[in-house]
Design a protein around this motif. Structure first.
Motif, PDB file in Angstrom:
ATOM      1  N   ARG A 117       0.829  -1.198   0.000  1.00 24.00           N
ATOM      2  CA  ARG A 117       0.000   0.000   0.000  1.00 24.00           C
ATOM      3  C   ARG A 117       0.868   1.253   0.000  1.00 24.00           C
ATOM      4  O   ARG A 117       2.051   1.223   0.353  1.00 24.00           O
ATOM      5  CB  ARG A 117      -0.924   0.017   1.230  1.00 24.00           C
ATOM      6  N   CYS A 118       0.252   2.359  -0.374  1.00 25.36           N
ATOM      7  CA  CYS A 118       0.948   3.644  -0.358  1.00 25.36           C
ATOM      8  C   CYS A 118       1.186   4.062   1.092  1.00 25.36           C
ATOM      9  O   CYS A 118       0.265   3.985   1.920  1.00 25.36           O
ATOM     10  CB  CYS A 118       0.112   4.691  -1.079  1.00 25.36           C
ATOM     11  N   CYS A 142      -1.239   7.158   1.570  1.00 23.39           N
ATOM     12  CA  CYS A 142      -2.669   7.066   1.275  1.00 23.39           C
ATOM     13  C   CYS A 142      -3.178   5.672   1.625  1.00 23.39           C
ATOM     14  O   CYS A 142      -2.434   4.693   1.566  1.00 23.39           O
ATOM     15  CB  CYS A 142      -2.944   7.339  -0.214  1.00 23.39           C
ATOM     16  N   SER A 197      -4.013   0.717  -2.321  1.00 22.94           N
ATOM     17  CA  SER A 197      -2.959  -0.178  -2.787  1.00 22.94           C
ATOM     18  C   SER A 197      -2.202   0.479  -3.929  1.00 22.94           C
ATOM     19  O   SER A 197      -2.725   1.340  -4.639  1.00 22.94           O
ATOM     20  CB  SER A 197      -3.557  -1.501  -3.250  1.00 22.94           C
ATOM     21  N   LEU A 198      -0.947   0.058  -4.109  1.00 24.76           N
ATOM     22  CA  LEU A 198      -0.139   0.565  -5.209  1.00 24.76           C
ATOM     23  C   LEU A 198      -0.438  -0.232  -6.484  1.00 24.76           C
ATOM     24  O   LEU A 198      -0.826  -1.400  -6.433  1.00 24.76           O
ATOM     25  CB  LEU A 198       1.355   0.462  -4.879  1.00 24.76           C
ATOM     26  N   ARG A 241       3.142   2.302  -8.153  1.00 19.57           N
ATOM     27  CA  ARG A 241       2.770   3.713  -8.069  1.00 19.57           C
ATOM     28  C   ARG A 241       1.445   3.902  -7.360  1.00 19.57           C
ATOM     29  O   ARG A 241       0.551   3.056  -7.448  1.00 19.57           O
ATOM     30  CB  ARG A 241       2.627   4.322  -9.471  1.00 19.57           C
ATOM     31  N   CYS A 242       1.325   5.054  -6.694  1.00 20.06           N
ATOM     32  CA  CYS A 242       0.043   5.487  -6.146  1.00 20.06           C
ATOM     33  C   CYS A 242      -0.571   6.466  -7.125  1.00 20.06           C
ATOM     34  O   CYS A 242       0.055   7.472  -7.496  1.00 20.06           O
ATOM     35  CB  CYS A 242       0.240   6.166  -4.785  1.00 20.06           C
ATOM     36  N   HIS A 243      -1.807   6.218  -7.552  1.00 24.29           N
ATOM     37  CA  HIS A 243      -2.472   7.087  -8.509  1.00 24.29           C
ATOM     38  C   HIS A 243      -3.154   8.278  -7.843  1.00 24.29           C
ATOM     39  O   HIS A 243      -3.807   9.068  -8.520  1.00 24.29           O
ATOM     40  CB  HIS A 243      -3.493   6.289  -9.317  1.00 24.29           C
ATOM     41  N   HIS A 244      -2.982   8.407  -6.517  1.00 27.59           N
ATOM     42  CA  HIS A 244      -3.582   9.539  -5.808  1.00 27.59           C
ATOM     43  C   HIS A 244      -2.570  10.615  -5.457  1.00 27.59           C
ATOM     44  O   HIS A 244      -2.830  11.802  -5.628  1.00 27.59           O
ATOM     45  CB  HIS A 244      -4.294   9.059  -4.543  1.00 27.59           C
ATOM     46  N   TYR A 263       3.225   8.869  -5.287  1.00 27.18           N
ATOM     47  CA  TYR A 263       4.313   8.097  -4.665  1.00 27.18           C
ATOM     48  C   TYR A 263       4.664   6.899  -5.555  1.00 27.18           C
ATOM     49  O   TYR A 263       3.788   6.259  -6.143  1.00 27.18           O
ATOM     50  CB  TYR A 263       3.885   7.611  -3.278  1.00 27.18           C
ATOM     51  N   ASN A 264       5.958   6.585  -5.654  1.00 28.94           N
ATOM     52  CA  ASN A 264       6.371   5.390  -6.404  1.00 28.94           C
ATOM     53  C   ASN A 264       7.592   4.762  -5.759  1.00 28.94           C
ATOM     54  O   ASN A 264       8.362   5.440  -5.062  1.00 28.94           O
ATOM     55  CB  ASN A 264       6.632   5.735  -7.874  1.00 28.94           C
TER      56      ASN A 264
END
Length: 819
Positions: free
Chosen positions: A530-531, A534, A537-538, A548-551, A554-555
């Motif tokens: 998970r991010c 946030c 889930s990544l 990657r986090c689409h919110h 973060y990567n």
């Protein structure tokens, strides 16, 4: 307004000082400026300890008020206002309706580079006489002669403040001198924006005179004599076949000048080069719609409800044609940048590009600046754009069209003001006495109900040219799994794609998730990666080998070991657009495949390039997220496949069923728009769900009847107007306590002011995504059944609330999402 009434001006400051509870301040207007200063003009003023900051005049008064010292405006930075009084009043309405500060609304409305530091510069005009040769008897003051001499000696532009310092004049005197010299045509004033994009220039050749040494040089001079004004250097070289060295030698002789000439950036240049006249003949249905709108005096919205492919664009253009004939302007809104290019081409083909402007977030800063200047000058009469085009300063607006009006992208979720373009369009139509037309095959539930009840529902029941809707089949993916089918594509969809390839026809494949895999999980302990910022889930992106986090963006590299149990049994699951593309490439290695999602859209104009390639037949299969479901009109597309059709309507949101139905019906409408019949395949794990059933039948009115009952039972919109308060902070306990106190206070206020049940408050509760970008989030809802009285009560309450420093609070007016 007399000069006396302009003694003081209210100036809206462009400042980032968050502790200020207001952004408008009173300044004295210098007497020399009182006749010329107007609302909307940018000014320079002292502010706090800073000697000069940019602000905008938003009002005048005779008195300054008591209890504070009034400072004076230092300078006016532009002779032309950036906005009018009517425009400012509209922005003020937006600010009040959405409970947002006016400076935030202004920042949202004007192009960003217009709000940067502006300065005014003075230079000798092109027609000015040589200062050394001005007649001594000319009626010029000594200060004016000194200023002209200074400019003539240095031959560059200076700010009025700098000139005042160098010539030891007061700012009041220098402004009076400049007004006099401008009226005589001796000086010009130009506005410069700090850090703004440099003007776009093109090399031009200008004839000066003199003789030629060679036949080629003589040919160039004769050519320039036959053309008025400077000629683009490229045109001279191309038309005469001369080299750059020939022109250089002529310039060295003094026979010509090679100079940079500023040209306007033209976002429509691409369409201008490819335009071709395309006429149309309205059907009886379309003609009846046009006559109904043009014969009406109503400013309330008409809803053009037409099946996909029924010819709504032809209706829009016919209405635009009649509006332009009346000398009025037209605004056309579309939900996606990709759709802007589609509809822009149709309008350019018919109306030409001279009076059309594009407005959307993918324009460069230079294009935005040039477009804004042309709009302010009143030379453009059609604007086509996405959501933010609702703020375009069109003069004498007569028609507003909102295509695909149901689309969620018309609502700005962040930052403030969280406006809906449809709501602003209704207000603009009222203020301008303009016609407003909403168009959709799958209208917003509230729009359809309002149109039904008001009698402003306009129908197009048949596809243009009498074509049939595509046939829809549903594939139960549970049966596919039982037969051992483990891939993304069902057997039916693979066979259909192969048949289309064999027939030379094109296909669309929709997957409403980007990335390769949407889940990264340990098979030993079940831990999901998970991010860290946030509560999501990544997503795995194979091309970069990143999670990657689409919110929040973060990567991290794809994990090799589980952080909970140290196992190396890390797997990726779920399906994204990259995975679908890869599987299709593996099954059909000879097919030409393109992808369109937000990852691809990072590059400017990528959307246009992908769509143009597909429309030109240079790709056989287009894989994409929901942006491929809207507006595409490509006759050779005869197959649409939808992966995970049920992924869009299981979200815990009151609008999820509506969004799911709209997405599936819209993408089905991309198939069979030409002479060939279309086919749609929906892959789902729940074939009996109501959304799948109604989408398969493409029956909006049956879905509406089903959905409106659920909304009425729960008093969700359109039976109420929804406010959503969101509190967020790094300390979860403090954020929760603040949310509890907020709700208690709001309930007490409502109970004291309104009858029971007029405004219903729900919550607080953790948001569906309970942590975002490192902050814990709690929300509460207020369902307003009390109309304007309830609206004013809730927005006034929000304005009075002061959260702790560690907690932020936002209010989403007419909220469209609970996620």
């Amino acid at each position: 307004m007399t000069p006396f009434e302009r003694e003081y001006a209210q100036v809206l400051m462009e400042t980032e000082v968050r502790s200020l509870d207001r952004r408008t301040f009173t300044y004295r207007v210098p007497e020399a400026l009182r006749n010329d200063l107007e609302i909307g003009m940018p000014v320079m003023v002292p502010f706090g300890r800073q000697p000069a900051m940019t602000g905008y005049v938003v009002g005048f008064s005779e008195k300054a008020g008591d209890g504070f010292k009034v400072r004076e405006i230092s300078d006016v930075l532009d002779d032309a206002p950036l906005f009018s009084l009517d425009y400012l009043n509209f922005l003020d309405w937006v600010a009040r309706y959405y409970a947002a500060p006016l400076h935030q609304v202004l920042g949202c409305a004007l192009p960003a580079n217009m709000l940067k530091k502006i300065r005014r510069e003075v230079a000798l005009s092109e027609t000015a006489p040589d200062p050394a040769r001005i007649d001594p008897g000319a009626d010029l003051s000594p200060d004016a002669r000194r200023l002209l001499a200074y400019l003539g000696k240095r031959r560059r532009a200076f700010t009025p403040r700098y000139l005042a310092q160098q010539l030891r004049l007061s700012l009041k005197n220098i402004n009076a001198v400049l007004r006099d010299l401008r009226s005589r045509g001796f000086v010009s004033l130009q506005t410069r924006i700090a850090n703004a994009p440099a003007p776009r220039t093109v090399k031009h050749v200008r004839l000066l005179g003199g003789e030629a040494d060679t036949a080629r040089q003589r040919e160039v001079l004769d050519f320039l004599k036959s053309r008025p004004g400077p000629v683009p250097k490229k045109d001279v070289e191309t038309e005469l076949g001369v080299s750059a060295s020939t022109l250089k030698k002529l310039a060295e002789k003094g026979a010509v000048a090679i100079e940079d000439v500023e040209v306007v950036r033209d976002p429509l240049e691409y369409y201008r080069e490819r335009s071709g006249q395309r006429e149309w003949t309205l059907t009886d249905e379309q003609r009846a719609v046009v006559e109904r709108v043009t014969g009406s005096t109503e400013t309330a919205p008409f809803l053009l409800f037409g099946v996909t492919g029924s010819g709504k664009t032809e209706v829009y253009m016919s209405l635009a044609e009649q509006t332009l004939a009346q000398g009025r302007a037209v605004l056309v809104l579309v939900p996606e940048i990709a759709l802007t290019s589609q509809i822009a081409r149709r309008f350019v083909d018919h109306f030409g590009a001279e009076n059309i402007a594009l407005w959307h977030s993918n324009l460069s800063e230079g294009e935005r600046a040039d477009t804004w200047r042309r709009l302010m000058a009143g030379g453009l009469r059609i604007v086509i754009g996405a959501r933010s085009a609702i703020f375009a300063p069109l003069q004498n607006l007569g028609l507003i069209v909102i295509d695909e009006e149901h689309d969620g992208s018309y609502k700005q979720e962040s930052p403030a003001p969280r406006y809906h373009a449809r709501t602003l369009a209704e207000e603009l139509a009222r203020r301008h006495d303009a016609r407003l037309v909403l168009g959709s095959a799958t209208p917003d539930i509230g729009s359809f109900r309002d149109a039904l009840e008001s009698g402003r529902l306009l129908r197009l029941r048949q596809r243009f040219g009498g074509r049939s809707l595509a046939t829809v089949s549903v594939v139960d993916m549970r049966n596919e799994r039982r037969r051992g089918q483990r891939g993304v594509l069902s057997s039916d969809l693979k066979e259909a794609l192969q048949a289309n390839l064999d027939a030379g026809e094109q296909s669309l494949v929709l997957i409403n998730r980007r990335g390769f895999h949407t889940l990264i999980q340990c098979t030993e302990c079940g831990h999901v990666v998970r991010c860290p910022k946030c509560d999501v889930s990544l997503t795995y992106h194979r091309a970069e080998n990143q999670a990657r986090c689409h919110h929040c963006g973060y990567n991290e590299p794809l994990p090799q070991f589980c952080t909970q149990c140290a196992s190396s049994s890390i797997v990726q699951a779920g399906t994204g657009s990259q995975r679908v593309e890869e599987e299709i490439r593996g099954i059909f290695p000879d097919a030409r495949i393109a992808r369109l999602d937000s990852d691809v859209m990072q590059r400017k104009d990528a959307y246009r390039e992908v769509i143009d390639r597909f429309a030109a037949g240079e790709a056989d299969i287009l894989v994409g997220t929901q942006m491929v479901a809207k507006g595409l009109d490509i006759p050779n597309v005869t197959l649409v496949g939808v992966i995970n059709a049920d992924s869009s309507f299981y979200l815990p949101d009151y609008r999820s069923a509506e969004r799911g139905f709209q997405l599936l019906t819209q993408v089905a409408g991309r198939s069979g728009r030409g002479e060939k019949p279309g086919r749609v395949i929906l892959q789902t794990m729940d074939p009996n769900h109501a959304v799948i059933q109604y989408s398969g039948e493409q029956d909006y009115e049956a879905f509406f009847a089903h959905e409106i009952m659920a909304r009425e039972n729960l008093l969700f919109p359109p039976f109420s107007r929804l406010f959503r308060f969101i509190a967020s902070g790094t300390d979860e306990d403090q954020t929760r306590r603040f949310a509890d106190a907020l709700v208690a206070h709001l309930k007490n206020l409502i109970a004291a002011r309104l009858p029971e049940g007029f405004v219903q408050v729900l919550g607080p509760a953790p948001c569906i995504i309970s942590r975002l970008q490192g902050k814990y989030r709690y929300h509460c809802l207020a369902k307003n059944l009390a109309g304007e009285e309830g609206h004013k009560l809730v927005t006034a309450f929000f304005r009075e609330v002061t959260p702790p420093e560690t907690v932020s609070l936002i209010l989403d007016v007419d909220s469209q999402s609970l996620l």
